[in-house]
Design an enzyme around this catalytic site. Structure first.
Site, short mmCIF file in Angstrom:
data_model
loop_
_atom_site.label_atom_id
_atom_site.label_comp_id
_atom_site.label_asym_id
_atom_site.label_seq_id
_atom_site.Cartn_x
_atom_site.Cartn_y
_atom_site.Cartn_z
N ASP A 183 0.84 -1.20 0.00
CA ASP A 183 0.00 0.00 0.00
C ASP A 183 0.87 1.25 0.00
O ASP A 183 0.58 2.24 -0.68
CB ASP A 183 -0.93 -0.01 1.23
CG ASP A 183 -1.80 -1.26 1.26
OD1 ASP A 183 -2.32 -1.64 0.19
OD2 ASP A 183 -1.93 -1.87 2.33
N ARG A 186 2.54 1.63 -3.46
CA ARG A 186 1.59 2.19 -4.43
C ARG A 186 1.36 3.68 -4.17
O ARG A 186 1.35 4.49 -5.11
CB ARG A 186 0.26 1.44 -4.33
CG ARG A 186 0.31 0.06 -4.92
CD ARG A 186 -1.01 -0.68 -4.71
NE ARG A 186 -0.96 -1.98 -5.34
CZ ARG A 186 -1.48 -3.09 -4.84
NH1 ARG A 186 -2.12 -3.06 -3.67
NH2 ARG A 186 -1.39 -4.23 -5.48
N HIS A 210 -5.57 -3.58 5.46
CA HIS A 210 -5.17 -3.90 4.09
C HIS A 210 -6.35 -4.49 3.31
O HIS A 210 -6.33 -5.66 2.92
CB HIS A 210 -3.97 -4.86 4.07
CG HIS A 210 -3.56 -5.23 2.68
ND1 HIS A 210 -2.98 -4.33 1.82
CD2 HIS A 210 -3.68 -6.39 1.99
CE1 HIS A 210 -2.76 -4.92 0.66
NE2 HIS A 210 -3.17 -6.17 0.73
N1 NAI Z 1 -0.42 -8.45 1.80
C1 NAI Z 1 -0.47 -8.03 0.56
O1 NAI Z 1 -0.27 -6.85 0.27
C2 NAI Z 1 -0.74 -9.00 -0.56
C3 NAI Z 1 -1.18 -10.27 -0.29
N2 NAI Z 1 -1.40 -11.16 -1.30
C4 NAI Z 1 -1.87 -12.51 -0.92
O2 NAI Z 1 -0.78 -13.42 -0.95
C5 NAI Z 1 -1.29 -14.76 -1.11
C6 NAI Z 1 -0.48 -15.52 -2.17
O3 NAI Z 1 -0.64 -14.94 -3.42
P1 NAI Z 1 0.06 -15.56 -4.74
O4 NAI Z 1 1.48 -15.85 -4.44
O5 NAI Z 1 -0.28 -14.70 -5.87
O6 NAI Z 1 -0.74 -16.95 -4.84
P2 NAI Z 1 -0.25 -18.31 -5.59
O7 NAI Z 1 -1.45 -19.18 -5.69
O8 NAI Z 1 0.49 -17.97 -6.83
O9 NAI Z 1 0.79 -18.92 -4.56
C7 NAI Z 1 0.40 -19.37 -3.31
C8 NAI Z 1 1.30 -20.50 -2.92
O10 NAI Z 1 0.91 -20.94 -1.62
C9 NAI Z 1 1.07 -22.34 -1.62
N3 NAI Z 1 0.33 -22.97 -0.52
C10 NAI Z 1 -0.98 -23.28 -0.45
N4 NAI Z 1 -1.24 -23.89 0.71
C11 NAI Z 1 -0.07 -23.94 1.39
C12 NAI Z 1 0.31 -24.46 2.66
N5 NAI Z 1 -0.57 -25.04 3.47
N6 NAI Z 1 1.59 -24.34 3.01
C13 NAI Z 1 2.49 -23.74 2.21
N7 NAI Z 1 2.20 -23.24 1.01
C14 NAI Z 1 0.92 -23.35 0.61
C15 NAI Z 1 0.62 -22.80 -2.99
O11 NAI Z 1 1.11 -24.09 -3.28
C16 NAI Z 1 1.21 -21.72 -3.87
O12 NAI Z 1 2.50 -22.06 -4.33
C17 NAI Z 1 -2.77 -14.59 -1.46
O13 NAI Z 1 -3.54 -14.84 -0.31
C18 NAI Z 1 -2.87 -13.13 -1.86
O14 NAI Z 1 -4.16 -12.60 -1.69
C19 NAI Z 1 -1.17 -10.83 -2.60
C20 NAI Z 1 -0.71 -9.58 -2.92
C21 NAI Z 1 -0.51 -8.55 -1.94
O1 OAA Z 2 -5.66 -7.33 -4.09
C1 OAA Z 2 -5.33 -8.49 -3.79
O2 OAA Z 2 -6.11 -9.44 -3.73
C2 OAA Z 2 -3.90 -8.71 -3.43
C3 OAA Z 2 -3.48 -7.63 -2.51
O3 OAA Z 2 -3.69 -7.69 -1.32
C4 OAA Z 2 -2.93 -6.42 -3.10
O4 OAA Z 2 -2.53 -6.43 -4.29
O5 OAA Z 2 -2.88 -5.42 -2.39
#
Ligand code: NAI
Ligand code: OAA
Length: 347
Positions: A183, A186, A210
């Site tokens: 955040d 951005r 968030h």
């Molecule tokens: N805090 C923030 O600002 C942001 C948070 N996110 C969040 O981050 C998370 C991951 O996003 P991506 O990497 O794009 O998803 P993705 O689906 O590409 O990767 C997630 C990974 O987690 C793994 N996974 C699932 N269950 C698991 C477990 N029990 N133990 C270990 N690994 C496990 C999967 O195998 C996969 O490799 C989502 O919940 C998303 O919403 C995404 C962007 C920003």
């Molecule tokens: O928007 C989403 O789902 C992933 C996230 O938290 C972000 O990009 O800030």
């Protein structure tokens, strides 16, 4: 004279970089201690570039990459990079303990991402369980680690983690962080574009939580100062709040922000490592246990990081009327998300 000294330093560091044992000595045990970082969800969209960025961080000496599948390949790949840390991949629950043992910082980007039309809260049903089981293992294998929670919905997953740690008797409120750095990243980018100031000089605190309106950028405190019109501030605020959705829609079903999140996650983990290593005046925004700002038990604000994690939660500072209104509006939604997390962890 200066140029030749610089050349000497550069050539020394590059030759040391090709010989890791020298590099470790060159970092010195006092100034740069050994630090193990574990990434849980390391084979995912965020996990892979985050693994890369943590491999490039000279503060890391051991990098543990854990996922339910795919980590041997990611670890073999990243492990060939000639930087300080030793890399190991761990796959499946039976290897989770090994991945976590001895970790100083655990970063959690495990879980499902959004698709168009979904809110972050729509991820709760799947991600809450994932976070709960990973935090149960953290409490067992590395109870003193700093935890950086990326998995959404952060407004609920951080309270879940806190409850799991409380039940295990290992909760340390100074060591649990919801990562809201994206955040801030951005807000900085959008503000620089609108104010026409160099982006590398920009700072903007982002507070609250968030998700949607709980993300509250404080553009009245942005530096360098720029006299933007109220309409511009409103548009910047909305764009920052909807930044995640902007990416989700652009990716059209192929997930959410991964590269910018990996950058933000690496930035925040680096700040935590610097704090642990005793670097003074490390301040970042993060969603943490908080009692001085609102009546809510968790809130994102500027936080001073130190050897024990959170050293100080900083006050919000002066806000515009528009920001004060935004703060008032966000509280009920944030409260409900926090309570949802607490309830889930205790059922
Ligand atoms: N805090 C923030 O600002 C942001 C948070 N996110 C969040 O981050 C998370 C991951 O996003 P991506 O990497 O794009 O998803 P993705 O689906 O590409 O990767 C997630 C990974 O987690 C793994 N996974 C699932 N269950 C698991 C477990 N029990 N133990 C270990 N690994 C496990 C999967 O195998 C996969 O490799 C989502 O919940 C998303 O919403 C995404 C962007 C920003
Ligand atoms: O928007 C989403 O789902 C992933 C996230 O938290 C972000 O990009 O800030």
């Amino acid at each position: 004279m200066r140029a030749s000294m610089l050349r000497l330093i550069r050539s020394r560091s590059s030759s040391a970089a090709s010989r890791p044992h020298l590099l470790r000595r060159a970092y010195g045990s006092e100034s740069v201690p050994e630090r193990k970082v574990a990434v849980l969800g390391a084979a995912g969209g965020i996990g892979q570039p985050l693994a890369l960025l943590m491999k490039l961080n000279p503060l890391v000496s051991q990098l543990a990459l854990y996922d339910i599948a795919g980590t041997p390949g990611v670890a073999a790949d990243v492990g060939h990079i000639n930087t300080r840390s030793e890399v190991a991949g761990y796959v499946g629950e039976e290897q989770l303990g090994q991945a976590l043992e001895g970790s100083d910082v655990v970063i959690i980007p495990a879980g499902v991402p959004r698709k168009p039309g979904m809110t972050r809260d729509d991820l709760f049903n799947i991600n809450a369980g994932i976070v709960k089981s990973l935090c149960t293992a953290i409490a067992k294998y590395c109870p003193n680690a700093v935890v950086n929670m990326i998995s959404n919905p952060v407004n609920s997953t951080v309270p879940i983690a806190a409850e799991v740690f409380k039940k295990a008797g290992t909760y340390n409120e100074k060591k649990l962080f919801g990562v809201t750095t994206l955040d801030v990243v951005r807000a900085k980018t959008f503000y620089a574009g609108k104010a026409k100031v160099p982006v590398e000089e920009v700072n903007v605190p982002v507070v609250g939580g968030h998700a949607g309106i709980t993300i509250l950028p404080l553009f009245s405190q942005a530096v360098p100062k720029a006299n933007l019109a109220d309409e511009d501030i409103k548009a910047l605020t909305k764009r920052t709040q909807d930044g995640g959705t902007e990416v989700v829609e652009a990716k059209a079903g192929k997930g959410s922000a991964t590269l910018s999140m990996a950058y933000a996650g690496a930035l925040f983990a680096d700040a935590c490592l610097k704090g642990l290593n005793g670097v003074p005046d490390v301040v970042e925004c993060s969603f943490v246990q908080s009692s001085i700002i609102t009546e809510l038990p968790f809130f994102a604000s500027k936080v001073k990081l130190g050897k024990n994690g959170v050293e100080e939660v900083l006050e919000l500072g002066p806000m515009s009327d528009y920001e004060k209104q935004g703060l008032e509006i966000l509280i009920p939604e944030l409260k409900a998300s926090i309570e949802k997390g607490i309830k889930f962890a205790n059922q």
